[in-house]
Design an enzyme around this catalytic site. Sequence first.
Site, PDB file in Angstrom:
ATOM      1  N   HIS A   1      37.920  28.828  43.458  1.00  0.00           N
ATOM      2  CA  HIS A   1      37.320  28.127  42.374  1.00  0.00           C
ATOM      3  C   HIS A   1      37.318  28.524  40.643  1.00  0.00           C
ATOM      4  CE1 HIS A   1      33.236  31.651  42.887  1.00  0.00           C
ATOM      5  NE2 HIS A   1      34.296  32.076  42.139  1.00  0.00           N
TER       6      HIS A   1
ATOM      7  N   GLU B   1      33.382  25.056  44.117  1.00  0.00           N
ATOM      8  CA  GLU B   1      33.754  25.510  44.542  1.00  0.00           C
ATOM      9  C   GLU B   1      34.982  24.718  45.840  1.00  0.00           C
ATOM     10  OE1 GLU B   1      33.221  28.573  45.793  1.00  0.00           O
ATOM     11  OE2 GLU B   1      30.711  29.147  45.512  1.00  0.00           O
TER      12      GLU B   1
HETATM   13  P1  PGA Z   1      35.318  37.998  39.206  1.00  0.00           P
HETATM   14  O1  PGA Z   1      34.900  36.484  39.598  1.00  0.00           O
HETATM   15  O2  PGA Z   1      35.538  38.132  37.788  1.00  0.00           O
HETATM   16  O3  PGA Z   1      33.895  38.426  39.091  1.00  0.00           O
HETATM   17  O4  PGA Z   1      36.256  38.577  39.801  1.00  0.00           O
HETATM   18  C1  PGA Z   1      35.655  35.374  39.382  1.00  0.00           C
HETATM   19  C2  PGA Z   1      34.963  33.847  39.127  1.00  0.00           C
HETATM   20  O5  PGA Z   1      34.347  34.566  40.646  1.00  0.00           O
HETATM   21  O6  PGA Z   1      35.469  33.353  38.542  1.00  0.00           O
END
Ligand code: PGA
Length: 245
Positions: free
Chosen positions: A137, A142
């Site tokens: 995503h 999603e």
């Molecule tokens: P994260 O999340 O940087 O906390 O790994 C990235 C995202 O879900 O886009």
Amino acid sequence: MKVIVTENYQQSCDVAAKIIQQTIQAKADAKLGLATGGTPVPIYEALIAMNKNGEVDFSQVRTVNLDEYCGLGPDHPQSYRYFMNDKLFNHVNINKENTYVVSGLGDPNANAEELERMVFEGGTPDLQLLGIGTNGHVGFNEAGDFVQAKSHMENLVPSTIEANARFFETRDEVPTQAISMGMKGILAAKKILLVASGPSKQDAIRGIVANDNITPQNPATFLKLHPDVTIVIDRELADLAGYQA
Ligand code: PGA
């Protein structure tokens, strides 16, 4: 698509901060599309240090964020408005009136429409910073049977709720819906900068760098449609994702 492979995550974040700095140096009133999550935190720390050293000036910079949790107000410590103030805006010479994070409170459809307007009004972002979910995503678009073009409310999938639970006291507190910029807004940025690190991102990154396919099962693959994308990953992730320079 340009892939930069660094020695480690901190170096990736320094490279990303430098690219953002250059964007602002080239255009003092640059419009930045910004991201939240764990990944960008050291990038923002580097930008704060540069700002304190006089190496980057945020006084005319405008920002629009990718997303916000539904149900969380700006004062909630896990809201993305709070995150942006806490991790960046409170520490640099930006005019907060020039920063926009969509509201998570009130009518989600009206909020999504406002976000869509804010992405395009006054010109689309000069640079869009992105992290990536374990399922590919970007923003909260999603993985599934389709992606949506316009800003909209998204139902978060279990793997996203699981991944984000680390920021909350209990899993039950993690919001299950969010307002997200759509793929059209993301792809409308003049330049896209995606930073990723860690073994959990290997499948998502493999889908981008290992073949030419585009699939809503990995929304980040839609970035292949954009002419100016830079992906910054460390050597460990590059190897895991099977990236060959
Ligand atoms: P994260 O999340 O940087 O906390 O790994 C990235 C995202 O879900 O886009």
